[in-house]
Design a protein around this motif. Sequence first.
Motif, PDB file in Angstrom:
ATOM      1  N   GLY A   1       0.792  -1.213   0.000  1.00  0.00           N
ATOM      2  CA  GLY A   1       0.000   0.000   0.000  1.00  0.00           C
ATOM      3  C   GLY A   1       0.824   1.261   0.000  1.00  0.00           C
ATOM      4  N   ALA A   2       2.144   1.138  -0.139  1.00  0.00           N
ATOM      5  CA  ALA A   2       3.035   2.287   0.000  1.00  0.00           C
ATOM      6  C   ALA A   2       3.244   3.029  -1.317  1.00  0.00           C
ATOM      7  CB  ALA A   2       4.392   1.839   0.553  1.00  0.00           C
ATOM      8  N   GLU A   3       3.229   4.345  -1.212  1.00  0.00           N
ATOM      9  CA  GLU A   3       3.557   5.210  -2.346  1.00  0.00           C
ATOM     10  C   GLU A   3       5.074   5.361  -2.409  1.00  0.00           C
ATOM     11  OE1 GLU A   3       3.300   9.940  -3.574  1.00  0.00           O
ATOM     12  OE2 GLU A   3       1.952   9.149  -2.015  1.00  0.00           O
ATOM     13  N   PRO A   4       5.715   5.008  -3.526  1.00  0.00           N
ATOM     14  CA  PRO A   4       7.163   5.195  -3.633  1.00  0.00           C
ATOM     15  C   PRO A   4       7.524   6.681  -3.555  1.00  0.00           C
ATOM     16  CG  PRO A   4       6.364   3.706  -5.331  1.00  0.00           C
ATOM     17  CD  PRO A   4       5.158   4.336  -4.715  1.00  0.00           C
ATOM     18  N   LEU A   5       8.484   7.001  -2.716  1.00  0.00           N
ATOM     19  CA  LEU A   5       8.901   8.385  -2.523  1.00  0.00           C
ATOM     20  C   LEU A   5      10.210   8.693  -3.226  1.00  0.00           C
ATOM     21  CD1 LEU A   5       8.122   8.768   1.282  1.00  0.00           C
ATOM     22  CD2 LEU A   5       6.665   9.407  -0.655  1.00  0.00           C
ATOM     23  N   PHE A   6      11.196   7.819  -3.027  1.00  0.00           N
ATOM     24  CA  PHE A   6      12.479   8.073  -3.664  1.00  0.00           C
ATOM     25  C   PHE A   6      13.205   6.770  -3.968  1.00  0.00           C
ATOM     26  CE2 PHE A   6      13.222   8.598   0.929  1.00  0.00           C
ATOM     27  CZ  PHE A   6      14.290   7.749   1.162  1.00  0.00           C
ATOM     28  N   PHE A   7      14.161   6.894  -4.865  1.00  0.00           N
ATOM     29  CA  PHE A   7      14.890   5.745  -5.402  1.00  0.00           C
ATOM     30  C   PHE A   7      16.371   6.083  -5.455  1.00  0.00           C
ATOM     31  CE2 PHE A   7      16.491   2.962  -8.761  1.00  0.00           C
ATOM     32  CZ  PHE A   7      15.833   1.769  -8.492  1.00  0.00           C
ATOM     33  N   LEU A   8      17.205   5.079  -5.180  1.00  0.00           N
ATOM     34  CA  LEU A   8      18.654   5.208  -5.329  1.00  0.00           C
ATOM     35  C   LEU A   8      19.157   4.018  -6.142  1.00  0.00           C
ATOM     36  CD1 LEU A   8      18.027   5.849  -1.955  1.00  0.00           C
ATOM     37  CD2 LEU A   8      20.159   7.057  -2.435  1.00  0.00           C
ATOM     38  N   ASP A   9      20.147   4.251  -6.977  1.00  0.00           N
ATOM     39  CA  ASP A   9      20.666   3.171  -7.812  1.00  0.00           C
ATOM     40  C   ASP A   9      22.149   2.950  -7.563  1.00  0.00           C
ATOM     41  OD1 ASP A   9      22.404   4.422 -10.262  1.00  0.00           O
ATOM     42  OD2 ASP A   9      20.849   5.813  -9.633  1.00  0.00           O
ATOM     43  N   TYR A  10      22.593   1.752  -7.889  1.00  0.00           N
ATOM     44  CA  TYR A  10      24.011   1.389  -7.809  1.00  0.00           C
ATOM     45  C   TYR A  10      24.383   0.752  -9.137  1.00  0.00           C
ATOM     46  CZ  TYR A  10      28.304  -0.979  -6.296  1.00  0.00           C
ATOM     47  OH  TYR A  10      29.593  -1.427  -6.185  1.00  0.00           O
ATOM     48  N   TYR A  11      25.371   1.346  -9.803  1.00  0.00           N
ATOM     49  CA  TYR A  11      25.827   0.898 -11.122  1.00  0.00           C
ATOM     50  C   TYR A  11      27.300   0.524 -10.997  1.00  0.00           C
ATOM     51  CZ  TYR A  11      26.924   1.257 -16.176  1.00  0.00           C
ATOM     52  OH  TYR A  11      27.335   1.013 -17.464  1.00  0.00           O
ATOM     53  N   ALA A  12      27.603  -0.741 -11.246  1.00  0.00           N
ATOM     54  CA  ALA A  12      28.974  -1.226 -11.112  1.00  0.00           C
ATOM     55  C   ALA A  12      29.477  -1.759 -12.449  1.00  0.00           C
ATOM     56  CB  ALA A  12      29.053  -2.323 -10.054  1.00  0.00           C
ATOM     57  N   THR A  13      30.712  -1.429 -12.796  1.00  0.00           N
ATOM     58  CA  THR A  13      31.257  -1.844 -14.088  1.00  0.00           C
ATOM     59  C   THR A  13      32.774  -1.980 -13.985  1.00  0.00           C
ATOM     60  OG1 THR A  13      31.304  -1.272 -16.454  1.00  0.00           O
ATOM     61  CG2 THR A  13      31.521   0.548 -14.882  1.00  0.00           C
ATOM     62  N   GLY A  14      33.369  -2.617 -14.976  1.00  0.00           N
ATOM     63  CA  GLY A  14      34.818  -2.742 -15.003  1.00  0.00           C
ATOM     64  C   GLY A  14      35.489  -1.469 -15.487  1.00  0.00           C
ATOM     65  N   LYS A  15      34.951  -0.889 -16.562  1.00  0.00           N
ATOM     66  CA  LYS A  15      35.464   0.374 -17.099  1.00  0.00           C
ATOM     67  C   LYS A  15      34.262   1.223 -17.479  1.00  0.00           C
ATOM     68  CE  LYS A  15      38.554   2.470 -20.503  1.00  0.00           C
ATOM     69  NZ  LYS A  15      39.151   3.338 -19.474  1.00  0.00           N
ATOM     70  N   LEU A  16      34.178   2.387 -16.911  1.00  0.00           N
ATOM     71  CA  LEU A  16      33.007   3.231 -17.109  1.00  0.00           C
ATOM     72  C   LEU A  16      32.957   3.796 -18.520  1.00  0.00           C
ATOM     73  CD1 LEU A  16      30.515   4.499 -15.789  1.00  0.00           C
ATOM     74  CD2 LEU A  16      31.957   6.427 -15.093  1.00  0.00           C
ATOM     75  N   ALA A  17      31.849   3.527 -19.204  1.00  0.00           N
ATOM     76  CA  ALA A  17      31.546   4.134 -20.498  1.00  0.00           C
ATOM     77  C   ALA A  17      30.422   5.131 -20.239  1.00  0.00           C
ATOM     78  CB  ALA A  17      31.118   3.076 -21.514  1.00  0.00           C
ATOM     79  N   PRO A  18      30.729   6.418 -20.113  1.00  0.00           N
ATOM     80  CA  PRO A  18      29.727   7.379 -19.663  1.00  0.00           C
ATOM     81  C   PRO A  18      28.439   7.387 -20.486  1.00  0.00           C
ATOM     82  CG  PRO A  18      31.906   8.385 -19.584  1.00  0.00           C
ATOM     83  CD  PRO A  18      32.062   7.056 -20.269  1.00  0.00           C
ATOM     84  N   GLU A  19      28.534   7.260 -21.809  1.00  0.00           N
ATOM     85  CA  GLU A  19      27.337   7.328 -22.635  1.00  0.00           C
ATOM     86  C   GLU A  19      26.420   6.131 -22.379  1.00  0.00           C
ATOM     87  OE1 GLU A  19      30.346   8.118 -23.644  1.00  0.00           O
ATOM     88  OE2 GLU A  19      30.001  10.263 -23.997  1.00  0.00           O
ATOM     89  N   ALA A  20      26.984   4.908 -22.284  1.00  0.00           N
ATOM     90  CA  ALA A  20      26.170   3.726 -22.005  1.00  0.00           C
ATOM     91  C   ALA A  20      25.559   3.817 -20.611  1.00  0.00           C
ATOM     92  CB  ALA A  20      27.015   2.456 -22.135  1.00  0.00           C
ATOM     93  N   ALA A  21      26.361   4.241 -19.636  1.00  0.00           N
ATOM     94  CA  ALA A  21      25.853   4.377 -18.269  1.00  0.00           C
ATOM     95  C   ALA A  21      24.757   5.432 -18.198  1.00  0.00           C
ATOM     96  CB  ALA A  21      26.997   4.728 -17.325  1.00  0.00           C
ATOM     97  N   ALA A  22      24.934   6.524 -18.934  1.00  0.00           N
ATOM     98  CA  ALA A  22      23.916   7.572 -18.940  1.00  0.00           C
ATOM     99  C   ALA A  22      22.618   7.056 -19.527  1.00  0.00           C
ATOM    100  CB  ALA A  22      24.417   8.784 -19.728  1.00  0.00           C
TER     101      ALA A  22
END
Length: 354
Positions: free
Chosen positions: A101-122
């Motif tokens: 019955g809960a209304e979602p208020l906020f969300f946090l994410d965790y993105y883990a990778t070997g080498k960050l590709a900014p465009e793909a991650a974005a």
Amino acid sequence: MQHKPSGLTYAEAGVDIDAGNRLVDLIRPAVRATRRPGADGEIGGFGGVFDLKAAGFADPLLVAANDGVGTKVKIAIESGRHETIGVDLVAMCVNDLIVQGAEPLFFLDYYATGKLAPEAAASVVRGIAKGCEIAGCALLGGETAEMPGLYAEGDYDLAGFAVGAVERSGLLPRQVAAGDIVFGLPSSGVHSNGFSLVRRIVARAGLGWDAPAPFEPARGLAEALLEPTRIYVKPLLAALKATDKIAALAHITGGGFPDNLPRVLPKSLGVTLDLAAIPLPDVFRWLAQAGGLAQSEMLRTFNCGIGMVVVASRQGAGEAEAALRAAGESPMKIGEIVGAADGERVLINGALRL
């Protein structure tokens, strides 16, 4: 003669701080689009702040959930389609909040990778922001981890964390009784469970991700299988506001009907399901046929076309169904709550139309 020391740098070890900063700049507009009452801050701080009073709650209980998307992420990686996997991440968390019955208020994410590709991650984070907009919650913050040596090149993984609130009087499940009616709400496809088996079936069939989907030839296989998980939050919040005849909700995820329905029922109760009342989508029919899957395997691995279950009181079932339809849903009566002795609590009538 002095020689300069040839010291190593963090970048030479495989971690590019500048790439992380570029990612923050790329996702800032998408994150801003998820603002809602109670959350007005900017990303980039050490923590996110949410104001429950500004969100309009009087006597709230907080509800928290976290999840991932499993090996569905491998299809996104291998096909280069990163746009929708973030929607799945949000859906798997916020759908677990609404069942209480809960209304979602906020969300946090965790993105883990070997080498960050900014465009793909974005692209992934823009999908997360889209999911948050659909659910009506703020993308309050997140973390990006670049860990060379732990992930293969191009690989990444995701985790999501959602917090919602419900007034104390609105917490679900309410009292469920024998005779209550069970409705199913349609899924959008496989959602985000069972993809280790899905990928095994695809490999067994010898299909590439760009091949036409056998169950939907107008789309490529990857595109069709990456159809994002439905987010049920807004229609269910509307239905819960319109009627008090909804006693329980169940998100049909890993474990399917047999494992998820008992989670919202008292131990003295079970449910009978009428499988003939469930219109099995073509994707599940293909998976069953191509994989030679038994019905019991289908029911415990996949949602089989029902992503959310609604339990309504027998006397108020018509009112609950009307409220769901007014909110834009298409509820199907698929079963009934029954007394349950020791043993199986999900009883099956009929068969899936494979």
